[in-house]
Design a protein around this motif. Structure first.
Motif, PDB file in Angstrom:
ATOM      1  N   LEU A  67      40.817  44.941  60.425  1.00 53.61           N
ATOM      2  CA  LEU A  67      40.544  46.254  60.965  1.00 53.61           C
ATOM      3  C   LEU A  67      40.206  47.254  59.881  1.00 53.61           C
ATOM      4  O   LEU A  67      39.679  48.322  60.158  1.00 53.61           O
ATOM      5  CB  LEU A  67      41.771  46.746  61.763  1.00 53.61           C
ATOM      6  N   SER A  68      40.513  46.907  58.638  1.00 57.19           N
ATOM      7  CA  SER A  68      40.224  47.819  57.547  1.00 57.19           C
ATOM      8  C   SER A  68      38.733  47.823  57.257  1.00 57.19           C
ATOM      9  O   SER A  68      37.990  46.942  57.662  1.00 57.19           O
ATOM     10  CB  SER A  68      41.004  47.403  56.289  1.00 57.19           C
ATOM     11  N   ILE A  69      38.298  48.843  56.544  1.00 56.25           N
ATOM     12  CA  ILE A  69      36.874  48.981  56.242  1.00 56.25           C
ATOM     13  C   ILE A  69      36.460  47.941  55.223  1.00 56.25           C
ATOM     14  O   ILE A  69      37.115  47.737  54.207  1.00 56.25           O
ATOM     15  CB  ILE A  69      36.576  50.399  55.703  1.00 56.25           C
ATOM     16  N   GLY A  70      35.347  47.281  55.474  1.00 56.35           N
ATOM     17  CA  GLY A  70      34.798  46.312  54.529  1.00 56.35           C
ATOM     18  C   GLY A  70      35.375  44.934  54.719  1.00 56.35           C
ATOM     19  O   GLY A  70      36.449  44.758  55.291  1.00 56.35           O
ATOM     20  N   PRO A  71      34.670  43.898  54.264  1.00 52.15           N
ATOM     21  CA  PRO A  71      35.129  42.510  54.395  1.00 52.15           C
ATOM     22  C   PRO A  71      36.284  42.222  53.459  1.00 52.15           C
ATOM     23  O   PRO A  71      36.438  42.853  52.416  1.00 52.15           O
ATOM     24  CB  PRO A  71      33.894  41.698  54.007  1.00 52.15           C
ATOM     25  N   GLN A  72      37.116  41.244  53.873  1.00 51.91           N
ATOM     26  CA  GLN A  72      38.218  40.817  53.013  1.00 51.91           C
ATOM     27  C   GLN A  72      37.670  39.961  51.883  1.00 51.91           C
ATOM     28  O   GLN A  72      36.686  39.250  52.027  1.00 51.91           O
ATOM     29  CB  GLN A  72      39.225  39.995  53.817  1.00 51.91           C
ATOM     30  N   THR A  73      38.290  40.046  50.731  1.00 50.77           N
ATOM     31  CA  THR A  73      37.891  39.218  49.591  1.00 50.77           C
ATOM     32  C   THR A  73      39.115  38.522  49.024  1.00 50.77           C
ATOM     33  O   THR A  73      40.234  39.006  49.148  1.00 50.77           O
ATOM     34  CB  THR A  73      37.253  40.072  48.478  1.00 50.77           C
ATOM     35  N   GLU A  74      38.891  37.376  48.375  1.00 53.82           N
ATOM     36  CA  GLU A  74      39.985  36.666  47.743  1.00 53.82           C
ATOM     37  C   GLU A  74      40.328  37.335  46.424  1.00 53.82           C
ATOM     38  O   GLU A  74      39.475  37.914  45.757  1.00 53.82           O
ATOM     39  CB  GLU A  74      39.584  35.211  47.493  1.00 53.82           C
ATOM     40  N   SER A  75      41.619  37.253  46.066  1.00 55.02           N
ATOM     41  CA  SER A  75      42.053  37.868  44.819  1.00 55.02           C
ATOM     42  C   SER A  75      41.413  37.151  43.645  1.00 55.02           C
ATOM     43  O   SER A  75      41.187  35.939  43.666  1.00 55.02           O
ATOM     44  CB  SER A  75      43.583  37.801  44.704  1.00 55.02           C
ATOM     45  N   ALA A  76      41.120  37.900  42.610  1.00 58.43           N
ATOM     46  CA  ALA A  76      40.494  37.325  41.421  1.00 58.43           C
ATOM     47  C   ALA A  76      41.500  36.463  40.667  1.00 58.43           C
ATOM     48  O   ALA A  76      42.701  36.709  40.715  1.00 58.43           O
ATOM     49  CB  ALA A  76      39.991  38.449  40.522  1.00 58.43           C
ATOM     50  N   PRO A  77      41.049  35.419  39.966  1.00 62.67           N
ATOM     51  CA  PRO A  77      41.958  34.592  39.180  1.00 62.67           C
ATOM     52  C   PRO A  77      42.678  35.440  38.138  1.00 62.67           C
ATOM     53  O   PRO A  77      42.144  36.427  37.637  1.00 62.67           O
ATOM     54  CB  PRO A  77      41.021  33.577  38.513  1.00 62.67           C
ATOM     55  N   ASN A  78      43.903  35.039  37.816  1.00 63.39           N
ATOM     56  CA  ASN A  78      44.684  35.733  36.811  1.00 63.39           C
ATOM     57  C   ASN A  78      44.019  35.541  35.453  1.00 63.39           C
ATOM     58  O   ASN A  78      43.903  34.421  34.956  1.00 63.39           O
ATOM     59  CB  ASN A  78      46.111  35.176  36.798  1.00 63.39           C
ATOM     60  N   ALA A  79      43.574  36.616  34.866  1.00 65.69           N
ATOM     61  CA  ALA A  79      42.824  36.537  33.608  1.00 65.69           C
ATOM     62  C   ALA A  79      43.671  35.949  32.482  1.00 65.69           C
ATOM     63  O   ALA A  79      43.175  35.168  31.661  1.00 65.69           O
ATOM     64  CB  ALA A  79      42.316  37.923  33.218  1.00 65.69           C
ATOM     65  N   ALA A  80      44.956  36.314  32.444  1.00 65.81           N
ATOM     66  CA  ALA A  80      45.825  35.813  31.385  1.00 65.81           C
ATOM     67  C   ALA A  80      46.026  34.304  31.511  1.00 65.81           C
ATOM     68  O   ALA A  80      46.024  33.582  30.510  1.00 65.81           O
ATOM     69  CB  ALA A  80      47.174  36.522  31.441  1.00 65.81           C
ATOM     70  N   GLU A  81      46.188  33.822  32.746  1.00 60.78           N
ATOM     71  CA  GLU A  81      46.350  32.389  32.961  1.00 60.78           C
ATOM     72  C   GLU A  81      45.090  31.633  32.547  1.00 60.78           C
ATOM     73  O   GLU A  81      45.155  30.600  31.881  1.00 60.78           O
ATOM     74  CB  GLU A  81      46.660  32.094  34.435  1.00 60.78           C
ATOM     75  N   THR A  82      43.944  32.158  32.955  1.00 59.91           N
ATOM     76  CA  THR A  82      42.679  31.521  32.615  1.00 59.91           C
ATOM     77  C   THR A  82      42.493  31.453  31.103  1.00 59.91           C
ATOM     78  O   THR A  82      42.079  30.423  30.551  1.00 59.91           O
ATOM     79  CB  THR A  82      41.507  32.275  33.244  1.00 59.91           C
ATOM     80  N   LYS A  83      42.824  32.529  30.420  1.00 58.72           N
ATOM     81  CA  LYS A  83      42.689  32.569  28.966  1.00 58.72           C
ATOM     82  C   LYS A  83      43.611  31.551  28.300  1.00 58.72           C
ATOM     83  O   LYS A  83      43.209  30.855  27.352  1.00 58.72           O
ATOM     84  CB  LYS A  83      43.008  33.975  28.456  1.00 58.72           C
ATOM     85  N   LEU A  84      44.847  31.443  28.804  1.00 61.12           N
ATOM     86  CA  LEU A  84      45.795  30.489  28.240  1.00 61.12           C
ATOM     87  C   LEU A  84      45.302  29.057  28.430  1.00 61.12           C
ATOM     88  O   LEU A  84      45.300  28.260  27.481  1.00 61.12           O
ATOM     89  CB  LEU A  84      47.167  30.657  28.894  1.00 61.12           C
ATOM     90  N   ILE A  85      44.876  28.729  29.645  1.00 61.96           N
ATOM     91  CA  ILE A  85      44.417  27.380  29.936  1.00 61.96           C
ATOM     92  C   ILE A  85      43.245  26.998  29.047  1.00 61.96           C
ATOM     93  O   ILE A  85      43.189  25.908  28.480  1.00 61.96           O
ATOM     94  CB  ILE A  85      44.048  27.247  31.422  1.00 61.96           C
ATOM     95  N   GLN A  86      42.308  27.921  28.907  1.00 60.78           N
ATOM     96  CA  GLN A  86      41.141  27.639  28.069  1.00 60.78           C
ATOM     97  C   GLN A  86      41.522  27.477  26.601  1.00 60.78           C
ATOM     98  O   GLN A  86      40.902  26.696  25.872  1.00 60.78           O
ATOM     99  CB  GLN A  86      40.105  28.754  28.223  1.00 60.78           C
TER     100      GLN A  86
END
Length: 223
Positions: free
Chosen positions: A60-79
């Motif tokens: 019901l809120s304005i605009g389409p729902q979007t998925e949360s962005a990946p955790n940048a810190a986790e991505t950096k650690l994994i890489q």
């Protein structure tokens, strides 16, 4: 308890399905029931597969729902740790990996190694082979997995740290050589006796384990 110099094996178990790196003692194990059992490829795939994504809907809120962005810190650690040798990880990096891994899909296996050794026992080969087939299945291929070794509290810290690393490396080497799993998709880390599964019984077999955790799924992310 048999104390034969040869053939004695140290029981290791990989962490409980869906559990954190340090689990309460009441948690169940794959093959629980007192006997060491081999798990199937299907069991491993189901345990390590990322949670199914909920279909996106418009609320019901304005605009389409979007998925949360990946955790940048986790991505950096994994890489930063992909492709690294086990011994190159600092204690800080090991703790960071443990923190990230605690909420990721994982499974318990029961794997035995030759006593005081990193050699995988013959009776545990079916489980390790099932792991190899699972990690190369369409559902899991391309993910980044942590293979983490743990020991019980017997012996010194330096010795246990080294043994836990060698056992994690042994699993990684087998998966690479026999199943062509990419080395950069397997992050090996050793925790020695620092993260006992059952602190109240520091010498218990449950503390001697190897963890496999699905840290990042690259193939399903685009589906």
């Amino acid at each position: 308890m048999r104390l034969a110099a040869k053939g004695l094996t140290a029981i290791l178990s990989i962490i409980t399905i869906g559990a954190a790196l340090s689990l309460p003692t009441s948690a169940a194990y794959a093959g629980d029931g007192g006997n060491s059992k081999n798990v199937t490829e299907d069991e491993i795939v189901r345990a390590l597969a990322p949670p199914a994504k909920k279909p996106l809907t418009r609320g019901l809120s304005i605009g389409p729902q979007t998925e949360s962005a990946p955790n940048a810190a986790e991505t950096k650690l994994i890489q930063s740790v992909r492709g690294r040798s086990t011994r190159s990880l600092s204690s800080t990096e090991r703790e960071e990996i443990a923190s990230v891994a605690k909420d990721k899909p994982n499974i318990d296996l029961e794997i035995t190694f030759d006593y005081n050794s990193a050699n995988i026992s013959a009776k545990s080969m079916p489980s390790v082979q099932a792991l190899g087939r699972a990690l190369t299945s369409p559902d899991l291929r391309g993910s980044t997995f942590v293979v983490a070794g743990h020991t019980d509290a017997a012996g010194g810290e330096a010795y246990n740290q080294d043994l836990s690393e060698r056992r994690a490396d042994s699993i990684k080497r087998y998966l690479i050589e026999k199943y062509n799993v990419s080395a950069t998709d397997l992050v090996t880390v050793g925790y020695g006796k620092s993260k006992l599964k059952n602190p109240s019984q520091p010498l218990a077999e449950v503390n001697r384990r190897v963890q496999v955790v699905n840290m990042e799924n690259k193939t399903t992310a685009s589906k």
